[in-house]
Design a protein around this motif. Sequence first.
Motif, PDB file in Angstrom:
ATOM      1  N   UNK A 104       0.184   4.071  -7.901  1.00 53.03           N
ATOM      2  CA  UNK A 104       1.230   3.153  -7.451  1.00 53.03           C
ATOM      3  C   UNK A 104       2.240   3.857  -6.547  1.00 53.03           C
ATOM      4  N   UNK A 105       2.585   5.099  -6.884  1.00 53.80           N
ATOM      5  CA  UNK A 105       3.580   5.806  -6.087  1.00 53.80           C
ATOM      6  C   UNK A 105       3.109   5.998  -4.653  1.00 53.80           C
ATOM      7  N   UNK A 106       1.842   6.373  -4.470  1.00 56.84           N
ATOM      8  CA  UNK A 106       1.323   6.573  -3.118  1.00 56.84           C
ATOM      9  C   UNK A 106       1.290   5.243  -2.360  1.00 56.84           C
ATOM     10  N   UNK A 107       0.908   4.152  -3.066  1.00 57.91           N
ATOM     11  CA  UNK A 107       0.865   2.840  -2.415  1.00 57.91           C
ATOM     12  C   UNK A 107       2.255   2.434  -1.932  1.00 57.91           C
ATOM     13  N   UNK A 108       3.269   2.636  -2.767  1.00 63.79           N
ATOM     14  CA  UNK A 108       4.629   2.284  -2.373  1.00 63.79           C
ATOM     15  C   UNK A 108       5.114   3.165  -1.225  1.00 63.79           C
ATOM     16  N   UNK A 109       4.658   4.412  -1.193  1.00 66.50           N
ATOM     17  CA  UNK A 109       5.032   5.316  -0.108  1.00 66.50           C
ATOM     18  C   UNK A 109       4.467   4.829   1.227  1.00 66.50           C
ATOM     19  N   UNK A 110       3.228   4.309   1.209  1.00 66.52           N
ATOM     20  CA  UNK A 110       2.623   3.758   2.422  1.00 66.52           C
ATOM     21  C   UNK A 110       3.478   2.612   2.962  1.00 66.52           C
ATOM     22  N   UNK A 138       2.598  -4.862  -8.403  1.00 67.98           N
ATOM     23  CA  UNK A 138       3.334  -3.596  -8.363  1.00 67.98           C
ATOM     24  C   UNK A 138       3.959  -3.288  -7.016  1.00 67.98           C
ATOM     25  N   UNK A 139       3.536  -3.987  -5.957  1.00 71.30           N
ATOM     26  CA  UNK A 139       4.088  -3.752  -4.613  1.00 71.30           C
ATOM     27  C   UNK A 139       4.611  -5.084  -4.077  1.00 71.30           C
ATOM     28  N   UNK A 140       5.806  -5.501  -4.491  1.00 66.29           N
ATOM     29  CA  UNK A 140       6.313  -6.828  -4.112  1.00 66.29           C
ATOM     30  C   UNK A 140       6.583  -6.985  -2.630  1.00 66.29           C
TER      31      UNK A 140
END
Length: 818
Positions: free
Chosen positions: A454-460, A579-581
Motif C-alpha cells: 500500500x505504501x508504494x501504491x500511495x507513493x506512486x 486503500x487509495x481514495x
Amino acid sequence: MLRHRLAALFEPRVLAVVSDRPLPVEAHTPAKLANAITHIPVEAAVRGDAPYQLNGLRPGARLDLALVCVPPDSLPAVLDTLRRYRPHTVIVLAHTEQSEDPMQELVYVRSWSQLNDCLVLGPRSFGVQRPHLHMNFSHHPQRALPGRVALVTQSRSIAAAVLDWAADVSLGFSAVISVGDEGAIDVAEVLDYLSMDPRTDSIALYLEETTSSRRFTSAARAAASVKPLIVLKVAEPLDRDPVHLAGFNALLQRVGAVRIRYFVQLFSAIKVLVHTRRPRGKRIALVSNGDGAARLALDVMGTASAVYRAELATASKERIAALLEKGAQVDNPVVTYAPLTAQRMRGMLDVLVADKSVDGVLVLLAPDPLADHESVVQELAEIAPASAKPIVTCLMGDATVRRLRHILDAAGTPAFRTPESAANAFGILAAYHYNQNLAQQILPPEPLSTPPDVERARSVVQSAQRRGRLVLSPEETVELLSCFHVPIQLGERADDTPPMAIRVRTDPKFGPCISFGRGQEPFERAEAAIELPPLNGYLARQLVQRSGFWQNTLSRTLTPTAFEFLREALERISLLVSDVPAVESLDIDPLHVVDDALVAERLEVKLASVSMLVLPETTGYRHMAIHPYPRHMVQTRQMRDGTEWLLRPIRPEDAAPLQEFVRDLSDQSRYMRFVSMLRELTPRMLARYTRIDYHRELALVATIQEPNPEQRGRMRERIIGFAHYLRNADGRGAEYALVIGDAWQRCGLGSQLMRALIEAAQEQGLTYIDGLVLGTNRPMLGLMSYLGFRIDPDEEDPGMRRVWLDLGETSGAGRVVS
C-alpha cells in the motif's frame, strides 16, 4: 434501559401542542395521553408568556414532544418559547401559509435543532402516526389501523395516498412517518429506531433523494438484517448518470434491502410484507382455473427476473394428473378448466408445496359461476398461513371477488387483483432472500494470499499529484496495479474473443463503484453490472455473473482458469480503491483472455485532488459507502510473559472458532459474561458477533497460533479473548462486552483489548462507553476501575453494577490510551 432518541417522537409521555387550528390529535388521543397534553395558545407562545408547568411534566424533566402548526413567520418565536421546556423532539406540521424562503426556514430549523439538542421533524412535515397507541400527530383526519408494517416516506402526499389505499383494504401499520424536508430527523435515524421497534416486522420506504450515504447504508443494513426493507426510489438529478442509479441499486442489494421501481409496486410490497413465509429461492409453481391468467403472470417472470417458472418433478405431475380432469394442464403452470373445488385445491397445493423443485406457489383464480369460490377461498385461507412455503393468491375481478380477497387478507395471506401484481409480489420476496445473502458478504473473508504494498501504491499517486498530473502514465498505472498484485498485464489483443471491461467510477454519494461488462462500449450498452467495494470472492463472482455480458456471451466462452483470474482481479481492484481514495476512475478496456491470462490493451487511471496524507484507515474510510475490514487494526502483541498473540477485528469466518471459544469457557466465566448458563452461542448470536458493521460497532479478538489437531504438522489460529462494543440507542455512547479464556486470564489480555476498544470508540466520536457487570465479578470490576471506569449500582438490579467511562475525559489519559 436507555431509550432510543426517537422514542420521544414515537412513544411520547408528555406532549405540548401549539397550533392555530384543530388537529386530529385532539379528537383521537386516548385518555392516558390526553391527560399529559398541554395546549399552548399560539398568541401566548409567540409572546413568550406560555405557562411554565406542563401537564404531566415533572419538575426538572424534559418535554418529550412538541407538536407545532403555525404560520412560518411565527415559527421562530414559538420555537424560542419551547426552549424553556427543553423538548426532546418537535414536529413542525405543514401550514396553509407558505414560507417566502423555504430553504432559509429549513436552515433555521436545523440550526435550532443543533443548538437546543432537540430532534425536529419538519418543517412542512406530514407528521407521525402510531396506530397501536391511538396516536395521530399529523393532519391526516383518519388514523391508520394497527399493523406490523412501518411506512416511512420523504413525501406528505405519498404518505396520505398510501393511508387512503390501506383504509380501503383494511391494512394496518405499526408506524407512519414522513420526514419530508429532513430538518434534523432523517431517514437513517428513523430506520435505526424501527430496526429495534418490537411492533414493526417490516418497513416500506419511499425515497426521493439519499443523504449521508454512510449513515443511510449503516442504518439500512441494521434494519434489513432483522426485518424486510422495501425501498421505492424515484429519480433525482444525479440519476441521469447511469452509474449513480446502478450504484444505488448495488447499495440496496448489499444491505439486504429490495428496491421497487413503480408506485403500484409499493402497495404490493406492503401487502406481501405481512406474509410471514419467505421463499428460499426463485422457482415458482402456478395454479390457475384458466390459462389466460397464468400467461399474464409468466410474462413478468423469467430467468432474468426475480422469480421464474419451476420445473415440476415427474412424480408431482403424475399426482396432479390424478387429481384433475382429462385435458387439464399438469406441467407448470397447472391449469384446470373444470369448476374448482376446495378438495382439489388442497390436493394440488399439497403436491406442489412438497415438490423440492418449488420454492413458492402462485394461485390465480378468475370468476367462475360454476365453481364454489367461497369454499375454495376458505380452504386457501386455512392452508396458506400454515404452509411451509409461501402461497400468494390472485383473485381477478372486483364486484364478486373483492370480499373473497378480504377473507384471505384477514387470514394473513396476501391476495391481489391482477396476475402481474401477484407475480411481482413474489419477486419482492425472492429478491429479499437473494439480497440477504449479499448482505452477509459485507466484509471480505480471509485476507488475500499476497498482501498489497500500500505504501508504494500511495507513493506512486502522491508523486503524480505533486507534479500536478491527475492522469497516471501507462507505466505508473501498471506499477499501481502491480502493488496490489492485480493479475492483469498490458499487451496486445491476440484473438477474436469478445472484449471485456472493468471500470471504476466515483459517485458523489456512494463513492467508488466497480463495473464489469462488455468492452469498448458505453456503460449503457455494455451489459454491465455494478458492485460497491469492498468485494470478497463471492461478491466478485456475483458481479461477473450478474452482468448481461456474462449471461449472453461469456458464460459459454470463458474458461474456469480465466474466470478465477477475473474474480481475483476484481477483488484486488476493490482493495486498491479502498486503500487509495485518490483514484477517481479506472478503466481496463478492452480486456482479453490470452491463453487463460488477462491482457489489457488500454489501462487508464484518473486521480482526484484529494490529499493522500489523510489516510482512509484513520478517518473511517469516509470515501466509501460501506466500511471495509479495518486491516490497520491487526497488530502483533505480547503478553506479560513474552508470549506473542494477535489482536485483530473479527471476521465472518470466525464463527466456528468463536463458538469453540465459548464452549471452552468454564461455567463460571460463561455465567459472568452472559448472566446465564448457556453452553454455546445461538446461530443468530454468532452472526451478530461476526458480521460487523464497522460504522457503528467493533468486535476484536485475541488469537494465538497452535498445532491443528485435524491437520498434522499445520498450525491454526485459536481465539483466546473477545471484546465488542455496539452503539447505544441514544447514539452517543456504546455498550461493551469482554471475555477472556480461563487459561489466559491475568496475562494482560483484558486491559489491552479494552484499551484498543476505547481507542476505536474515541475515533468514532463516541462520548462514553459503558456496560453491566455482575457485582460478584470482582476481577472485571477491578480491571474497569484500573482503566478509569466509574462504577455505579444499577437502579433496576441491585446485583449488577454499571461501569462507564467518559471518553472525553480519557482522550489524553496515559493509562487508558495505549
